[in-house]
Structure formats: C-alpha cells, structure tokens
Motif scaffolding. Structure first.
Motif, short mmCIF file in Angstrom:
data_model
loop_
_atom_site.label_atom_id
_atom_site.label_comp_id
_atom_site.label_asym_id
_atom_site.label_seq_id
_atom_site.Cartn_x
_atom_site.Cartn_y
_atom_site.Cartn_z
N TRP A 1 4.99 3.46 -5.03
CA TRP A 1 3.97 3.32 -6.08
C TRP A 1 2.98 2.23 -5.72
O TRP A 1 1.76 2.39 -5.83
CB TRP A 1 4.65 3.02 -7.41
CG TRP A 1 3.76 2.51 -8.50
CD1 TRP A 1 3.62 1.21 -8.89
CD2 TRP A 1 2.88 3.26 -9.35
NE1 TRP A 1 2.72 1.11 -9.92
CE2 TRP A 1 2.25 2.35 -10.23
CE3 TRP A 1 2.57 4.62 -9.45
CZ2 TRP A 1 1.34 2.76 -11.20
CZ3 TRP A 1 1.65 5.02 -10.43
CH2 TRP A 1 1.04 4.09 -11.28
N LEU A 2 3.50 1.10 -5.25
CA LEU A 2 2.62 -0.01 -4.90
C LEU A 2 1.74 0.31 -3.70
O LEU A 2 0.64 -0.22 -3.56
CB LEU A 2 3.43 -1.28 -4.65
CG LEU A 2 4.02 -1.89 -5.93
CD1 LEU A 2 4.97 -3.02 -5.60
CD2 LEU A 2 2.91 -2.39 -6.85
N ILE A 3 2.22 1.21 -2.82
CA ILE A 3 1.37 1.62 -1.71
C ILE A 3 0.11 2.30 -2.26
O ILE A 3 -0.99 2.12 -1.75
CB ILE A 3 2.14 2.57 -0.77
CG1 ILE A 3 3.24 1.78 -0.05
CG2 ILE A 3 1.19 3.21 0.25
CD1 ILE A 3 4.15 2.62 0.80
N ILE A 4 0.28 3.05 -3.36
CA ILE A 4 -0.90 3.68 -3.96
C ILE A 4 -1.80 2.65 -4.63
O ILE A 4 -3.02 2.71 -4.52
CB ILE A 4 -0.48 4.71 -5.04
CG1 ILE A 4 0.46 5.75 -4.46
CG2 ILE A 4 -1.71 5.36 -5.68
CD1 ILE A 4 0.83 6.83 -5.45
N LYS A 5 -1.18 1.73 -5.34
CA LYS A 5 -1.96 0.90 -6.26
C LYS A 5 -2.49 -0.40 -5.66
O LYS A 5 -3.23 -1.11 -6.30
CB LYS A 5 -1.12 0.55 -7.50
CG LYS A 5 -0.72 1.74 -8.36
CD LYS A 5 -1.90 2.44 -8.97
CE LYS A 5 -2.43 1.74 -10.19
NZ LYS A 5 -3.50 2.50 -10.86
N THR A 6 -2.04 -0.75 -4.46
CA THR A 6 -2.49 -2.03 -3.92
C THR A 6 -3.13 -1.81 -2.55
O THR A 6 -3.17 -0.69 -2.04
CB THR A 6 -1.32 -3.02 -3.75
OG1 THR A 6 -0.40 -2.47 -2.81
CG2 THR A 6 -0.61 -3.26 -5.05
N GLU A 7 -3.63 -2.90 -1.97
CA GLU A 7 -4.26 -2.78 -0.65
C GLU A 7 -4.00 -4.07 0.13
O GLU A 7 -3.41 -5.02 -0.40
CB GLU A 7 -5.76 -2.53 -0.81
CG GLU A 7 -6.43 -3.57 -1.66
CD GLU A 7 -7.82 -3.16 -2.08
OE1 GLU A 7 -8.22 -2.01 -1.85
OE2 GLU A 7 -8.52 -4.00 -2.64
N GLY A 8 -4.42 -4.09 1.36
CA GLY A 8 -4.32 -5.30 2.17
C GLY A 8 -2.89 -5.67 2.51
O GLY A 8 -2.03 -4.80 2.71
N ALA A 9 -2.64 -6.99 2.51
CA ALA A 9 -1.36 -7.49 2.97
C ALA A 9 -0.21 -6.98 2.11
O ALA A 9 0.86 -6.62 2.62
CB ALA A 9 -1.37 -9.02 2.97
#
Ligand code: HDD
Ligand code: HEM
Ligand code: HEM
Lengths: 335, 469
Positions: A178-186
């Motif tokens: 889920w966080l791969i979808i919702k976040t970016e960068g490091a």
C-alpha cells in the motif's frame, strides 16, 4: 423456499470480513511496519496515508460481528465467548492504535513517542490476536447445545500461535505494498526493499498452514485430496504460487499498484482455501450454517437492508478514496 | 475478586465500558449537529466568526469521535463475549437492529468523516457541507437504532418464543415499542444539552480569562440559547417518560420513588430525600412532600401507584441506587433550566458576557450534562433488573460461563486502559478547548482554511510547514 437465507448471509458476512481483511489489513500493516521506520516525518506520512479512511475500514469488522449476531446468533455467542481471550486482546489493541491516530498529533513532544509505541504495539496485538482467533477457529470448538464447553486458554495452541504470526506477515505485506502506491522517494524505496522478504515469508507461512491443516484434520484432508475435488481445487495452490512470484517480479521493476493488487489477490486465495476447508461449518468442526441460523424473520428483515445499503456504502467509500487519491508527501498530508 | 460472582463482574464490566462509551457519543451527536449549524451559517452569512468556530470545534470533535469509535467497538463485541446466552436467546431481535445501525449509521459516519475532517481543500464548499451533514445524520440514525434495541429490551413486544428462543413476529412493533419514542427524544435532547453545557463552559471559561473575542461571545451566546430552549423541553420529556415507565415498568418507578406500600385510601407523597433500605423493605430518614407523588405520577390528589411491596423480593430492582441516581439527574436538569433562565435575564440586562458569578456557574455546569446522562442510564438499566429483557429473560440467565479469574483480569485490564487512554484523550480535548478559537485563519471567502496540521486540522506542538498541492 425461494432464497436460501443462510447461504446468502454467509456470503454477506464472508464478504464483510474479506473487506475488513483487505482494508484494515493494510492500515494495521502500517503499524506493523512502524518499528522498521525510524524517521518521524516518514512515520507521519505513513499514518497520513490512512488517516482519512481507517475508521471506515474498521467498520467492516463491526459489520462482521453484527452480521453474525443477526444471522447466526448461536455462532456469534459461542464463537465470541470461546474466543474471549484473543478478542479482548484484539479490542485492547484496537483501542490503543485507534486513538493514536489522533493523539500522536495532539500530544506534546514528550508524549509523542509514547503514542508511536502505542500505535505500533496496538497494531501488533490486534493483528496477532486476530490470527490466533483464526487458528482457533480452524481447530474447532467443543460445543454442546448453545454453550461452549472448553476453557479460556483452549484457543492457544501451537497452530493458532503460528497463524497469529502468519497474519502479522500478511498484513505487513499489505501495508508495505500500500505504501508503495501512496509514497515516493526514499520511503517508497524502503518499502520495496522490505516487501521482498515479507513476500517470501508469507509464501512459506501459507505453505506450512496448508500442510498443517489437513494433517491435523482428516476431514479437511479428505475434502481437498479426494477425487474429483482435487481437480477443482488444484488452481488454488497453483495460483498462490504464481501470485507470489508475480509480486516478487513486480517489485523488481519500478512498481506502483501491481504488488498491492496481487497481495490482495493472495489474501483472497488464502481466504477461499479456508472457505473450501470449512464449508458448511460455522462453528467447526460440527455446527453447520443451518444449525446456527437465526429465525427467517430476522435474516430476511436484515437482508433487505444489507442488499440495499451495502452497494451505497461501497459507492461512497470509493468516493472517499477517490478524494484522497494520489501520493502523500512528507510534511504535507491532506489539505 | 472481592468476593464478587462471575455475574456481578460481567455486569460491572458492561456497566463500566458502556458508561464510558456513552460520554463520547453524547458529545459526538451534539457537536456534529453544532458543526452543521456553524458551517451552514458560514456558507450563508460569510461571517468569518462561524468559520473560525467551525474549525475550532472540528478539532475537538475529531478526538472525541476517535474515542467514541474505539469504545463502541468494545460494546458491539461484548454482547457475544460476556452475554452469550442473551445473544443466542435474543439475537434474532437485537442482532438485526445492531446490523441496521452498522449499515445505515456507522458506515455513513465513517465514510464521510474523512472528507469532513481532512477534505477542506479537496472538495468544494457544497460537497464539504454535505459530508458534515451526513456525519451528523449518521450520529442521529445510530442513536435511533441502538435506542430501539435498548427500548425493546425494556418494553419488549412484537415477538414470540419458539423453540427456546425469541423470534421476531412484527418488526414495526419491535422497533416502535412503547418506550422507544420517549427514550429517543429524551436521549437526543440529553446529548444536545450535554454539548451545549460543554460549549457554554468553554465560552464562559475564556470570558473569565478576559479573552472576549467575537468568536468566544458567539459560542457562549449560542450555547445559552440552546439551554434556554432545550432544558425545559427536556424536563417535560422526562416527565412524560416517567409516566410511560409507570405504565410498563411499575417496579422501576416504585424503586425510583423509594415507595414501598400503598396504605388504603392514602395518597403517595413525593420523597425528596431518604435512604431506601432493601433489607428492611422501607425508606429511612425520608423527607417528603405529601400528595406530590400522586399528583405527578397520576395527576390526581390521592392516586395510588404500585409500591415495591407489591413485587416479590426477587423481582425488585435496587432502590438504594436508582433512588439517588434519578435525583441527581433531575436535580441537574433543573439546574440547567435555571442556568438558561438566568442567562436570558442577564442578556436582557446586557450583562451576560460580564457577570462573573454567572460565568462561574456556567463553567461549573460544564460536565453536568454528562453526569446526568450517566445517572439517567444507571437509573434505566438497574431499574430494569433483575431482567435483561423485561419479564422475559433474567440477567442471571444471560451471562456467559466465564470464570471469575478471566473476568477479573479483563475487568482490571479495561479499567486501567480506559482511564489511561480516555483520561489522556479527555486531557488533550480540554487542552485544545483551553487554547480557544485561534483567530480567523488565512483563506479566501468560499474556501476553507488550510488546517495548520495536516491530519486533523489541529495545531500541534511543532507545526510542520504547509505543503503545496
Ligand atoms: C445514543 C446514542 C448511542 C448509544 C446509546 C450507544 N452508542 Fe455506540 N455510538 C454512537 C451512539 C450510541 C455514535 C454517536 O454513533 C458513535 C459515537 C462516536 C462515534 O464514532 O459513533 C458510536 C460508536 C459506536 C461504535 C463504533 C462505530 C464505528 O466503527 O464507527 C460501535 C461498534 C458502537 N457504538 C456500538 C454500541 C453498542 C453495542 C451500544 C450499546 C450497548 C452503544 N454503541 C451505545
Ligand atoms: C449507552 C448507554 C447505556 C448505558 C450508560 C447503560 C448502562 C448500563 C449499566 C450501568 C448496566 C449495569 C447494570 C447493573 O449492573 O445492574 C447495564 C447493563 C446492561 N445493559 Fe445497558 N446501558 C446502555 C445502553 C444499553 C443498550 C443500548 C443496550 C442493548 C442494546 C444495553 C444492554 C445492556 C445489557 C445486556 C446489560 C447487562 C445485563 C444487566 O446487567 O442488565 N445497554 N447497562
Ligand atoms: C429534569 C427532569 C427529568 C426527568 C423528570 C427525567 C426523567 C427520566 C426518567 C423517568 C428516566 C427513566 C426512564 C426509564 O428507565 O424508563 C430517565 C432516564 C434518562 N434520563 Fe432523564 N429526566 C430528566 C432530566 C434529564 C436530563 C437533564 C438528562 C441529561 C442531560 C437526562 C438524561 C437521561 C438519560 C440519558 C436517561 C436514560 C435513557 C432513557 O431511559 O431515556 N434526564 N429520565
């Protein structure tokens, strides 16, 4: 009789619990991943990806409970009192993490750490207890008439402790993808790195449960391995393997929504495996759907509402996710 | 634990967790409607004071709501964990009502809450208002279903007993059971009163501190109008509720009044104070007003009402407790009305924002609504004893067979956890209240202010930079 109320209700409750696992799974997973992320702003971002929706996610759990109460009161009363210990712990966990969403932003610096710990610990305790409850459910209960005959600690077996850990891994996978979808960068990169070992661990866990269950329960073994069932059910393990490989493959190439989608599918497969093993028992190993069903007047009355309202609920839930679509950036949250 | 039986422990656990729970819904219900009013006024009049107030109370609402949700989930599971025989026996009626509550109310609240709290700049003002409206509607729908369920347990009808369990026969009769309209009105008004007192106390506190801003004045004034109108209505509604109870649960009213015996031809006095003694079956040290009991309850000078002696000792609710909880509730109700009337008088004299004794009175009354609500529920629920479903199922037959050890451990766990978690949460709420409305945030008309804190619009100890996007 025209419609088969107990079957319809089983589908509705199973759907509700599925929705719960899918939706609260990833937000509990975020708490499970907390110890691996030290940076405060990253943690804020993680929490902000679910802040506007967690309450709705948890409501599916309430629907599962209430639906069981309405449609299968016998199962509700026996299962809930048999699972007293894990359920009380689950509630304790849900309280700690539920309030932490708000409290960690309202506390001053000294308290903040405490609510971070409460958020993570609550997520672990709630998930582990759900897993234990699941394992105990598969193991079955000793029931006579309307009462549970076992003791409070009967639900703690090596198998149920194992499913408790297994669920932690499963939710961690949902959370990281889920966080791969919702976040970016490091932060996103970190999640991609974390998701790999978690996927492998989950595959191993699923494998062990799939062997352990038929070994311990001859009934379940004969359900799977007798002819012609074995042919109908063969796709389940094969698809499981293929899906896991798919996740690992997708993680290698600048992933976006694919790992999360596949992780959901993986959970769905596990879920259907469970359904195949246990059907038609609602209190394994001996009480069936029909034995536990509420009076038709109760099931029918509630069915009208469920069929009418659930689509509306799904519609505005989707709308709310749509409003909060897109990446969440550090320090930004929702505006 | 302390020589208590498993049944007593289960009852204490339920009473404890539900008493904590009801505090949050009461404020949720009231504040949600208040936020609708504030947002509507803002959209209509474009007066920044309303936007500022809406923003301020929304932060407090957010914390309160979170606590309402998590304490509520405990309730929904407790029927099965602690009252499994009740769940199995009465699940055919109570289960569907709870399911309807989840479907029609909880999802509605939860689904629109995100947009209401975090959607300021993500949706237009109209849609945002709609989300706020849906949340408020959800809280009221929720109250309707849960009170239908509780009222049915008080005054059951529309069911049959088939094969050893309750089967609903007529759903309209089940839902619109005799005490339901009274309980719904009484509880909804109670939630509005409790919120008005809370908001009023916040306003008075800031006025006392010399923070005499338009926003503080507006919220104080709104709260005092609300009290003035609602408190007298509540007293009338409570009176009607009592008459209804007399008709359907006479033992409860006898216990509330500490009334044991009707001497032939004699009127019933109203006992103001006293000590109902369950052992001796009489009320000690009573201070009473002759004839008033008859007058209130039967609207005649000498009308008799059933006394506790008319019921076998095993069927008598505990008069010692509910005699007092009832008087606490009614006493506070009259104080609320008094506060409203004094406010009107001071308003007329132009001193409402300055009269310090009055402002102190308003601050002191801040928690009164919540105290009255808990007192009222204790009266209602203990007054129903020894029945869980009135005249149908006894509480003693409802409880799960857990051991004293299990229940003691979980009870202690709940008590420690509730005081720690909810105590801290209430602390955070009060801290926000003490900060007060923060002056109009920067935003163009027609646009909602950007919350300083991304998560819930609350100022925190170290605000992060505003993002773009
Ligand atoms: C008069 C109103 C009222 C009363 C008597 C109760 N509740 Fe409540 N409840 C609410 C009014 C409410 C609410 C206003 O709808 C809440 C409060 C804050 C919130 O989030 O919703 C809520 C929340 C809430 C939730 C969480 C909903 C969610 O996930 O969003 C559950 C499961 C329950 N309640 C269940 C219960 C049970 C089983 C009760 C009885 C013993 C009960 N409530 C009494
Ligand atoms: C939210 C408001 C409520 C409050 C404050 C409240 C309060 C209480 C209290 C204090 C008790 C303990 C009574 C005792 O120990 O003698 C109790 C018991 C109980 N109440 Fe309520 N109640 C509320 C709502 C409800 C509702 C809505 C239901 C049902 C749908 C309900 C069902 C029960 C049951 C099953 C018990 C346990 C059996 C008993 O001891 O009576 N209550 N409640
Ligand atoms: C001042 C006059 C009032 C009267 C005569 C009155 C009367 C009553 C009666 C007779 C009951 C018990 C009903 C039953 O169990 O069958 C009750 C319950 C209750 N009261 Fe009051 N009341 C008054 C004021 C208040 C106030 C000011 C509040 C709160 C702000 C309040 C909150 C409650 C609640 C929450 C209950 C339990 C739910 C219910 O049964 O409706 N009451 N009241």
């Amino acid at each position: 009789m025209g419609i088969n109320l107990p079957i319809l209700w089983t589908i509705i409750i199973a759907f509700g619990l599925m929705m719960y696992v899918v939706m609260d799974g990833f937000d509990l997973g975020i708490g499970i991943l907390f110890p691996f992320i030290r940076d405060r702003h990253d943690r804020d971002t993680m929490v902000n990806t679910v802040a506007p929706v967690w309450d709705g996610n948890e409501t599916w759990l309430v629907l599962g409970g209430a639906g069981l109460f309405a449609a299968f009161p016998l199962a509700y009363s026996v299962l809930l009192s048999a699972l007293y210990l894990p359920l009380v712990l689950m509630l304790v966990g849900l309280i700690c993490r539920g309030v932490s969403f708000e409290f960690r932003f309202k506390a001053d610096e000294a308290h903040r750490r405490f609510w971070d710990v409460a958020f993570a610990a609550g997520s672990y305790v709630a998930t582990f207890s759900q897993g234990v409850a699941l394992g105990a459910f598969i193991n079955g209960f000793h029931v006579t008439g309307p009462s549970y005959q076992g003791g409070a600690l009967d639900c703690l077996t090596p198998f149920s402790l194992f499913t408790g850990v297994g669920l932690l891994v499963a939710y961690a996978l949902l959370g990281s993808t889920w966080l791969i979808i919702k976040t970016e960068g490091a932060l996103q990169h970190r999640m991609i790195v974390l998701a790999r070992p978690i996927t492998v661990a989950l595959l191993v866990g699923i494998g062990i449960v799939s062997l352990w269950t038929p070994l311990a329960h001859p009934q379940i073994a004969s359900r799977w391995f007798s002819f012609p069932n074995i042919i109908f059910f063969a796709p389940v393990p094969l698809l499981t393997l293929a899906t896991t490989l798919g996740i690992l493959y997708a993680l290698r190439r600048d992933p976006h929504a694919v790992p999360f989608g596949l992780a959901l599918f993986l959970l769905f497969l596990g879920y259907s495996g469970l359904a195949i093993s246990l059907f038609p028992n609602i209190i394994p190993p001996s009480v069936s759907l029909w034995d536990a069903a509420a009076p038709p007047q109760s099931m029918g009355f509630t069915l009208v509402g469920a069929l009418f309202i659930i689509p509306i609920v799904l519609a505005y839930t989707a709308w709310s996710y749509h409003v909060f679509r897109g990446k969440v950036r550090a320090g930004e949250g929702y505006h | 634990m302390f020589g208590l039986t498993a049944l007593q422990l289960a009852r204490i656990q339920f009473g404890f967790t539900v008493s904590f729970h009801i505090i949050f819904p009461a404020i949720t219900i009231g504040l949600a409607s208040y936020l609708v009013v504030l947002e509507a006024l803002w959209l209509w009049k474009k007066n920044p004071v309303f936007r500022e107030l809406r923003h301020f109370w929304a932060q407090i609402f957010a914390i309160n709501f979170a606590m309402g949700v998590v304490s509520g989930i405990v309730m929904a599971y407790q029927f099965g964990t602690n009252w499994s025989y009740f769940s199995n026996y009465a699940g055919g009626v109570v289960g569907p009502l709870l399911t309807y509550e989840v479907l029609s109310a909880f999802f509605l609240e939860a689904g629109f809450l995100g947009v209401m709290l975090f959607g300021w700049n993500r949706v237009g003002p109209g849609l945002h208002f709609f989300a706020t409206l849906m949340v408020a509607a959800g809280t009221l729908i929720s109250a309707t279903w849960i009170l239908a369920s509780n009222s049915w347990m008080q005054t059951p009808q529309g069911y049959a007993i088939v094969g050893g369990r309750i089967v609903p026969v007529d759903w309209l009769k089940v839902i619109f059971n005799p005490s339901f309209p009274y309980r719904l009105v009484h509880m909804t008004l109670a939630a509005y009163l409790a919120t008005a007192l809370f908001v009023g106390a916040a306003g008075a506190w800031h006025l006392l501190k010399g923070r005499d801003t338009p926003a503080v004045r507006t919220m104080f004034s709104m709260a005092m109008w609300m009290l003035l109108i609602v408190a007298p209505i509540q007293i009338e509604a409570g009176d009607q509720h009592g008459l209804n109870t007399l008709k359907y649960q006479p033992a409860k009213v006898a216990a509330i009044e500490g009334h044991w015996l009707n001497a032939p031809g004699q009127s019933v006095p109203l006992i103001l104070f006293g000590w109902p003694d369950m052992q001796d079956a009489r009320t000690l040290d009573e201070v009473d007003v002759p004839h008033l009991g008859s007058l209130i309850l039967t609207h005649s000078w000498n009308g008799p009402i059933p006394g506790l002696d008319d019921f076998p000792p095993a069927d008598r609710p505990d008069s010692t407790v509910i005699f007092w909880t009832f008087r606490v509730m009614v006493g506070l109700g009259f104080l609320m009305a008094l506060l409203g009337f004094v406010g009107l008088w001071l308003r007329w004299r132009g001193e409402i924002y300055r009269a310090r004794p009055f402002l102190y009175f308003a601050v002191a009354m801040g928690p009164a609504g919540l105290v009255a609500i808990v007192a009222g529920w204790i009266t209602t629920e203990i007054g129903r004893q020894p029945w869980v479903v009135y005249n149908v199922m006894r509480t003693a037959d409802a409880v799960s067979n857990h051991s004293v050890v299990e229940l003691s451990i979980s009870l202690v766990l709940f008590i420690v956890l509730y005081f720690a978690v909810f105590g801290t949460g209430v602390g955070y709420m009060l801290k926000l209240v003490a900060k007060g409305p923060s002056g109009a945030p920067e935003a163009e008309p027609g646009q909602f202010p950007r919350p300083a804190r991304p998560l819930s619009g609350a100022p925190d100890a170290n605000p992060l930079p505003h993002g773009e996007g």
